[in-house]
Design an enzyme around this catalytic site. Structure first.
Site, PDB file in Angstrom:
ATOM      1  N   ARG A 122      61.837 -76.789  -9.195  1.00 44.24           N
ATOM      2  CA  ARG A 122      61.443 -76.030  -8.006  1.00 44.24           C
ATOM      3  C   ARG A 122      62.649 -75.899  -7.076  1.00 44.24           C
ATOM      4  O   ARG A 122      62.759 -76.590  -6.072  1.00 44.24           O
ATOM      5  CB  ARG A 122      60.271 -76.735  -7.311  1.00 44.24           C
ATOM      6  CG  ARG A 122      58.966 -76.727  -8.130  1.00 44.24           C
ATOM      7  CD  ARG A 122      58.369 -75.338  -8.170  1.00 44.24           C
ATOM      8  NE  ARG A 122      57.191 -75.234  -9.002  1.00 44.24           N
ATOM      9  CZ  ARG A 122      55.942 -75.439  -8.591  1.00 44.24           C
ATOM     10  NH1 ARG A 122      55.712 -75.806  -7.346  1.00 44.24           N
ATOM     11  NH2 ARG A 122      54.924 -75.279  -9.411  1.00 44.24           N
ATOM     12  N   GLN A 127      63.008 -69.704  -8.580  1.00 44.57           N
ATOM     13  CA  GLN A 127      61.697 -69.235  -8.117  1.00 44.57           C
ATOM     14  C   GLN A 127      61.163 -68.090  -8.968  1.00 44.57           C
ATOM     15  O   GLN A 127      59.975 -68.023  -9.278  1.00 44.57           O
ATOM     16  CB  GLN A 127      61.782 -68.804  -6.656  1.00 44.57           C
ATOM     17  CG  GLN A 127      61.859 -69.973  -5.678  1.00 44.57           C
ATOM     18  CD  GLN A 127      61.910 -69.496  -4.237  1.00 44.57           C
ATOM     19  OE1 GLN A 127      62.369 -68.394  -3.947  1.00 44.57           O
ATOM     20  NE2 GLN A 127      61.443 -70.329  -3.328  1.00 44.57           N
ATOM     21  N   ASP A 130      59.401 -69.298 -12.195  1.00 50.78           N
ATOM     22  CA  ASP A 130      58.345 -70.305 -12.027  1.00 50.78           C
ATOM     23  C   ASP A 130      57.018 -69.821 -12.603  1.00 50.78           C
ATOM     24  O   ASP A 130      56.209 -69.198 -11.910  1.00 50.78           O
ATOM     25  CB  ASP A 130      58.209 -70.632 -10.535  1.00 50.78           C
ATOM     26  CG  ASP A 130      57.290 -71.806 -10.264  1.00 50.78           C
ATOM     27  OD1 ASP A 130      56.592 -72.253 -11.208  1.00 50.78           O
ATOM     28  OD2 ASP A 130      57.241 -72.273  -9.118  1.00 50.78           O
ATOM     29  N   SER A 133      53.700 -71.096 -10.847  1.00 50.78           N
ATOM     30  CA  SER A 133      53.306 -70.385  -9.637  1.00 50.78           C
ATOM     31  C   SER A 133      52.750 -69.002  -9.946  1.00 50.78           C
ATOM     32  O   SER A 133      51.727 -68.592  -9.385  1.00 50.78           O
ATOM     33  CB  SER A 133      54.499 -70.258  -8.681  1.00 50.78           C
ATOM     34  OG  SER A 133      54.847 -71.522  -8.149  1.00 50.78           O
ATOM     35  N   TYR A 230      56.599 -84.105  -0.836  1.00 50.47           N
ATOM     36  CA  TYR A 230      55.492 -84.496  -1.701  1.00 50.47           C
ATOM     37  C   TYR A 230      54.535 -85.421  -0.955  1.00 50.47           C
ATOM     38  O   TYR A 230      54.904 -86.088   0.005  1.00 50.47           O
ATOM     39  CB  TYR A 230      56.010 -85.200  -2.959  1.00 50.47           C
ATOM     40  CG  TYR A 230      56.822 -84.298  -3.848  1.00 50.47           C
ATOM     41  CD1 TYR A 230      56.209 -83.461  -4.772  1.00 50.47           C
ATOM     42  CD2 TYR A 230      58.215 -84.259  -3.746  1.00 50.47           C
ATOM     43  CE1 TYR A 230      56.958 -82.610  -5.586  1.00 50.47           C
ATOM     44  CE2 TYR A 230      58.967 -83.417  -4.555  1.00 50.47           C
ATOM     45  CZ  TYR A 230      58.330 -82.607  -5.470  1.00 50.47           C
ATOM     46  OH  TYR A 230      59.069 -81.769  -6.259  1.00 50.47           O
TER      47      TYR A 230
END
Length: 379
Positions: A122, A127, A130, A133, A230
């Site tokens: 990530r 991006q 991904d 996602s 996180y």
């Protein structure tokens, strides 16, 4: 450089790893592209469109992958298919490596380079690659559409001469990519939307979409995020307070969508049978984690289960329920990744083994499982 796109062998997989759009882009890089006949049919991409884009159509999987330098797939190819590929071929797919060590060993023994797209780091430059996602976005949207189809009332508030129909109350559990899209979709349909997440930063995202955030917002919650963004594990006391709040909230909802997944581990149980039974007749739950054990007690993979008068939707491969859109996004993810491994001047595959994208996703090389998380050489 030869790029192969075989048809998926899993009958429940309608997606395809390349579209006519990405075929043109690969040809622009100097590649020869071979697509198996019918590979894109379930995603509404006929062979004629691939031909028009410049691809060659092969009748069989064996003919498709023969001598290919790169093989693109949605799911990890079966052992029989791997054996037909040449040694050193780069196989790029969603590999589902956790708990499938035997399958990874088969891939290693086939001497192919196995790249797991779901392990893509990530980071900013990745991006566009991904897949988690891109596919979760569609899953979040489809979850709400599926709920609306099963729900026997209207979503938006309707004011009529005969009286007012109240808006549906929708609760989204987990405000990641899928959850945020579910919130946005439910809001578009006119529902009153609430959401919860264990990360404090999610509150702002939830509220920016017009939903109300539901959580026990004490001091522990405010500190419940690491420097890397996180979630930290919460204390038993906090978990009990949060569970009590969620249980009372679920009882008032018409629709609940759960989205919580933990890589490499079973999905956490968020909704107990008692919570399900507390919901009003006609209520709907959608469990997007059903393939990993499920967030909802009573959810069944591939089925719409019923607990009393409440339905639990457990559709599998939810992005595949929007196959054309899912394939278009997935194919672009793959092209963006493979492009980084191509020498533009020589028009050939030239993998930089030190590239962080490669080290993060490479599972097998030179006959061995090399990823530290699966080779037995990790921490």
């Amino acid at each position: 450089m030869k790029i192969a796109v075989p048809a998926e062998t899993e009958k429940t997989e309608p997606r395809v790893a390349a579209t006519p759009e990405t075929v043109k882009k690969f040809i622009g890089l100097g590649a020869e592209v071979i697509v198996q006949a019918g590979a894109g049919a379930a995603s509404r991409y006929p062979d004629a469109d691939y031909k028009e884009a410049g691809a060659t159509i092969a009748k069989t999987a064996d003919a498709t992958v023969k001598d290919a330098d790169v093989v693109l797939a949605v799911r990890r190819p079966a052992a029989a298919g791997l054996k037909k590929m040449k040694a050193g071929a780069a196989v790029v797919a969603i590999m589902d490596p956790y708990g499938n060590e035997a399958a990874l060993q088969e891939m290693a023994e086939a001497k192919v380079l196995g790249f797991a797209m779901e392990l893509m780091p990530r980071i900013t430059r990745a991006q566009v690659m991904d897949v988690l996602s891109s596919q979760a976005n569609l899953a979040g949207y489809r979850a709400v559409i599926d709920a609306a189809a099963e729900y026997d009332r209207a979503f938006p508030m309707m004011m009529t001469a005969a009286g007012t129909v109240p808006a549906a109350r929708v609760f989204i559990m987990g405000a990641g990519v899928a959850g945020l899209q579910a919130i946005a979709t439910a809001r578009r349909l006119g529902a009153v939307v609430t959401a919860t997440d264990v990360r404090p930063a999610a509150k702002e995202q939830v509220e920016s979409l017009g939903a109300k955030f539901v959580a026990v917002e004490d001091e522990e919650f405010k500190q419940a995020e690491t420097a890397g963004g996180y979630a930290k594990e919460m204390s038993k006391e906090y978990q009990a307070k949060q569970a009590e709040l969620v249980a009372s909230h679920i009882a008032k909802q018409d629709i609940v969508v759960t989205t919580a997944l933990i890589p490499g581990r079973p999905a956490p149980k968020l909704v107990s049978k008692k919570m399900v039974e507390s919901m009003k007749p006609g209520s709907i739950l959608v469990d997007l984690a059903v393939e990993r054990g499920g967030n909802v007690e009573g959810a069944e993979p591939g089925k719409v289960a019923e607990v009393g008068a409440v339905k639990i939707i457990g559709h599998t491969n939810v992005p595949g329920r929007l196959a054309a859109s899912a394939s278009a996004l997935y194919a672009r993810n793959l092209f963006a990744f493979v492009e980084t491994m191509v020498d533009k001047e020589k028009k050939e595959l030239a993998i930089n083994w030190d590239d962080e994208l490669v080290t993060a996703t490479l599972l097998t090389r030179d006959g061995a499982v090399v990823h530290p998380s699966f080779s037995g050489k990790g921490d």
